[in-house]
Design an enzyme around this catalytic site. Structure first.
Site, PDB file in Angstrom:
ATOM      1  N   ASN A   7       1.103  -1.251   0.101  1.00  0.00           N
ATOM      2  CA  ASN A   7       0.009  -0.174   0.114  1.00  0.00           C
ATOM      3  C   ASN A   7       0.926   1.156  -0.020  1.00  0.00           C
ATOM      4  OD1 ASN A   7      -1.513   2.352   1.078  1.00  0.00           O
ATOM      5  ND2 ASN A   7      -3.065   0.875   1.582  1.00  0.00           N
ATOM      6  N   ASP A   9      -0.313   4.433  -0.066  1.00  0.00           N
ATOM      7  CA  ASP A   9      -1.201   5.772   0.155  1.00  0.00           C
ATOM      8  C   ASP A   9      -0.104   6.706   0.820  1.00  0.00           C
ATOM      9  OD1 ASP A   9      -3.392   4.766  -0.779  1.00  0.00           O
ATOM     10  OD2 ASP A   9      -4.108   4.089   1.432  1.00  0.00           O
ATOM     11  N   HIS A  10       1.035   6.226   1.623  1.00  0.00           N
ATOM     12  CA  HIS A  10       1.847   7.246   2.497  1.00  0.00           C
ATOM     13  C   HIS A  10       3.009   7.853   1.737  1.00  0.00           C
ATOM     14  CE1 HIS A  10      -0.886   6.674   5.704  1.00  0.00           C
ATOM     15  NE2 HIS A  10      -0.587   5.656   5.723  1.00  0.00           N
ATOM     16  N   ARG A  18       4.267  18.721   1.266  1.00  0.00           N
ATOM     17  CA  ARG A  18       5.049  19.814   0.691  1.00  0.00           C
ATOM     18  C   ARG A  18       3.856  20.299  -0.385  1.00  0.00           C
ATOM     19  NH1 ARG A  18      10.451  21.109   1.433  1.00  0.00           N
ATOM     20  NH2 ARG A  18      10.582  21.249   3.574  1.00  0.00           N
ATOM     21  N   HIS A  43      -5.859   3.621  -1.914  1.00  0.00           N
ATOM     22  CA  HIS A  43      -7.129   3.973  -1.340  1.00  0.00           C
ATOM     23  C   HIS A  43      -7.573   5.330  -1.888  1.00  0.00           C
ATOM     24  CE1 HIS A  43      -9.731   3.899   2.498  1.00  0.00           C
ATOM     25  NE2 HIS A  43     -10.545   4.371   1.342  1.00  0.00           N
ATOM     26  N   ARG A  45      -9.705   7.930  -1.324  1.00  0.00           N
ATOM     27  CA  ARG A  45     -10.448   8.275  -0.218  1.00  0.00           C
ATOM     28  C   ARG A  45     -11.600   9.356  -0.686  1.00  0.00           C
ATOM     29  NH1 ARG A  45      -9.064   6.450   5.484  1.00  0.00           N
ATOM     30  NH2 ARG A  45     -10.972   7.740   5.846  1.00  0.00           N
ATOM     31  N   ARG A  49      -7.286  12.606   0.763  1.00  0.00           N
ATOM     32  CA  ARG A  49      -6.180  12.977   1.781  1.00  0.00           C
ATOM     33  C   ARG A  49      -4.872  12.444   1.349  1.00  0.00           C
ATOM     34  NH1 ARG A  49      -7.428   9.631   7.458  1.00  0.00           N
ATOM     35  NH2 ARG A  49      -9.494  10.762   7.048  1.00  0.00           N
ATOM     36  N   HIS A  50      -4.689  11.510   0.629  1.00  0.00           N
ATOM     37  CA  HIS A  50      -3.295  11.079   0.144  1.00  0.00           C
ATOM     38  C   HIS A  50      -3.390  10.872  -1.406  1.00  0.00           C
ATOM     39  CE1 HIS A  50      -5.426   7.415   1.466  1.00  0.00           C
ATOM     40  NE2 HIS A  50      -4.952   7.507   2.476  1.00  0.00           N
ATOM     41  N   GLU A  70      -8.688   0.582  -3.315  1.00  0.00           N
ATOM     42  CA  GLU A  70      -9.644   0.344  -2.166  1.00  0.00           C
ATOM     43  C   GLU A  70     -10.522   1.563  -2.458  1.00  0.00           C
ATOM     44  OE1 GLU A  70      -7.661   0.844   1.653  1.00  0.00           O
ATOM     45  OE2 GLU A  70      -6.359  -1.012   1.353  1.00  0.00           O
ATOM     46  N   THR A 100      -7.006   6.178  10.098  1.00  0.00           N
ATOM     47  CA  THR A 100      -7.023   5.091   8.928  1.00  0.00           C
ATOM     48  C   THR A 100      -8.193   4.262   9.271  1.00  0.00           C
ATOM     49  OG1 THR A 100      -5.624   3.227   8.295  1.00  0.00           O
ATOM     50  CG2 THR A 100      -5.670   3.649  10.828  1.00  0.00           C
ATOM     51  N   THR A 101      -8.597   3.195   7.969  1.00  0.00           N
ATOM     52  CA  THR A 101      -9.630   2.534   8.399  1.00  0.00           C
ATOM     53  C   THR A 101      -9.750   1.398   9.726  1.00  0.00           C
ATOM     54  OG1 THR A 101      -9.083   2.125   5.801  1.00  0.00           O
ATOM     55  CG2 THR A 101     -11.104   0.698   6.804  1.00  0.00           C
ATOM     56  N   GLU A 151     -10.920  -9.359   2.688  1.00  0.00           N
ATOM     57  CA  GLU A 151      -9.817  -9.176   3.436  1.00  0.00           C
ATOM     58  C   GLU A 151      -9.934  -8.908   4.804  1.00  0.00           C
ATOM     59  OE1 GLU A 151      -7.042  -6.256   1.557  1.00  0.00           O
ATOM     60  OE2 GLU A 151      -6.235  -5.729   3.458  1.00  0.00           O
ATOM     61  N   HIS A 192      -3.851  -4.685   7.588  1.00  0.00           N
ATOM     62  CA  HIS A 192      -4.005  -3.593   8.560  1.00  0.00           C
ATOM     63  C   HIS A 192      -3.030  -3.544   9.631  1.00  0.00           C
ATOM     64  CE1 HIS A 192      -5.562   0.037  10.400  1.00  0.00           C
ATOM     65  NE2 HIS A 192      -5.962   0.356   9.439  1.00  0.00           N
ATOM     66  N   GLY A 193      -2.135  -2.958   9.832  1.00  0.00           N
ATOM     67  CA  GLY A 193      -1.400  -2.627  11.026  1.00  0.00           C
ATOM     68  C   GLY A 193      -0.364  -3.799  11.062  1.00  0.00           C
ATOM     69  N   GLY A 214       1.051  -1.551   4.558  1.00  0.00           N
ATOM     70  CA  GLY A 214       1.488  -0.236   3.888  1.00  0.00           C
ATOM     71  C   GLY A 214       2.177   0.759   4.955  1.00  0.00           C
ATOM     72  N   HIS A 215       1.682   1.203   5.955  1.00  0.00           N
ATOM     73  CA  HIS A 215       2.273   1.993   6.903  1.00  0.00           C
ATOM     74  C   HIS A 215       3.506   1.375   7.182  1.00  0.00           C
ATOM     75  CE1 HIS A 215       2.955   4.423  10.652  1.00  0.00           C
ATOM     76  NE2 HIS A 215       2.454   5.318   9.846  1.00  0.00           N
TER      77      HIS A 215
HETATM   78  N1  PXP Z   1      -5.871  -3.267   3.800  1.00  0.00           N
HETATM   79  C1  PXP Z   1      -6.641  -2.338   3.781  1.00  0.00           C
HETATM   80  C2  PXP Z   1      -8.232  -2.677   3.243  1.00  0.00           C
HETATM   81  C3  PXP Z   1      -6.658  -1.148   4.490  1.00  0.00           C
HETATM   82  O1  PXP Z   1      -7.718   0.046   4.479  1.00  0.00           O
HETATM   83  C4  PXP Z   1      -5.300  -0.757   4.861  1.00  0.00           C
HETATM   84  C5  PXP Z   1      -5.236   0.755   5.458  1.00  0.00           C
HETATM   85  O2  PXP Z   1      -5.121   1.631   4.168  1.00  0.00           O
HETATM   86  C6  PXP Z   1      -4.372  -1.471   4.818  1.00  0.00           C
HETATM   87  C7  PXP Z   1      -4.428  -2.943   4.110  1.00  0.00           C
HETATM   88  C8  PXP Z   1      -2.972  -1.207   5.076  1.00  0.00           C
HETATM   89  O3  PXP Z   1      -2.838  -1.190   6.635  1.00  0.00           O
HETATM   90  P1  PXP Z   1      -1.426  -0.477   6.970  1.00  0.00           P
HETATM   91  O4  PXP Z   1      -1.096   0.704   6.303  1.00  0.00           O
HETATM   92  O5  PXP Z   1      -1.799  -0.355   8.372  1.00  0.00           O
HETATM   93  O6  PXP Z   1      -0.270  -1.601   6.810  1.00  0.00           O
END
Ligand code: PXP
Length: 238
Positions: A7, A9-10, A18, A43, A45, A49-50, A70, A100-101, A151, A192-193, A214-215
């Site tokens: 992911n 997004d970040h 910036r 994602h 959104r 936001r990203h 997403e 976040t979600t 998922e 997630h996480g 992602g993060h």
């Molecule tokens: N899967 C889904 C469906 C998500 O919404 C997210 C967060 O956007 C992730 C995975 C990735 O989560 P993380 O950034 O915490 O790894």
């Protein structure tokens, strides 16, 4: 081998800090593909936001790249996603104030709408996934909704592990849901996480075929670089 979806997004979060064009998520997508990730997740959104519309369009048109988009159930976003033509969509709940979600979809409440949205994407041959909590009742509803994949939201498990708390009952729930979904012919993903430790623990569940992370990947890459971090995850998922 289990699949790794990254992911990005970040990367856009950093670019947007910036208000300029660097780092470009489109370049990140191409670079991560070269490093051997199976797919890229973004994602789009409602508050943008990203990732923005232009990023999504450009990333979805990169040749040979598998993109998992997403989206929420918002009508405009669904229509946009159909036009952008990602390879996969993952439908997620969206709450304007969340960082976040925060959890999975409320399948019971949104059954009819989700069924219509899934069928729209299926007609366009776009793989569908539902982001859900690890509940057996939600796996049964997912089957009714004819989604290709689910998922499982792993945020609660990840928090327990990171806080050194007992996580076994949450892990058991995820395992039971994965087994049931697999038996019903639904492909199971997790996300997630997740970090190295949580991914290693979940990778023992053979029914989970894809991890979307992602993060942690973007954050850890500040120290070790995307090449090393992605290679470490690929070793875990072997
Ligand atoms: N899967 C889904 C469906 C998500 O919404 C997210 C967060 O956007 C992730 C995975 C990735 O989560 P993380 O950034 O915490 O790894």
């Amino acid at each position: 081998m289990k699949r790794l979806g990254v992911n990005i997004d970040h990367v856009a979060t950093l670019r947007n800090a910036r208000g300029e064009s660097h780092p470009d998520p489109v370049d990140a997508a191409k670079f991560i593909k070269k490093l051997g990730a199976h797919s890229i997740t973004i994602h789009l959104r409602e508050d943008r936001r990203h990732i923005n519309d232009d990023d999504a369009k450009k990333i979805c048109s990169i040749k040979g790249l598998l993109v998992n988009l997403e989206i929420s159930t918002n009508k405009d976003i669904v229509n946009k996603a159909i036009k952008i033509k990602p390879n996969f969509v993952c439908i997620v709940p969206e709450n304007r104030k969340e960082i976040t979600t925060e959890g999975g979809l409320n399948l019971k409440k949104n059954k009819n709408n989700l069924k219509k949205i899934i069928s729209k994407f299926k007609k366009k041959k776009i793989r569908t996934s539902l982001f859900i909590n690890p509940l057996l009742s939600d796996i049964k509803i997912s089957k009714e909704l004819k989604t290709d994949c689910i998922e499982i939201h792993t945020g609660k498990l990840a928090n327990l592990i990171k806080s050194d708390l007992n996580y076994l009952s949450e892990l058991k729930k995820i395992k039971k849901c994965s087994i049931l979904a697999d038996r019903l012919g639904i492909e199971v993903h997790a996300g997630h996480g997740l970090d190295y430790k949580t991914t290693k623990i979940l990778s023992k569940i053979k029914e989970i075929h894809e991890f979307n992370i992602g993060h942690f990947i973007i954050g850890e890459s500040i120290f070790f670089g995307l090449k090393t971090v992605i290679s470490n995850f690929k070793k875990i998922l072997k």
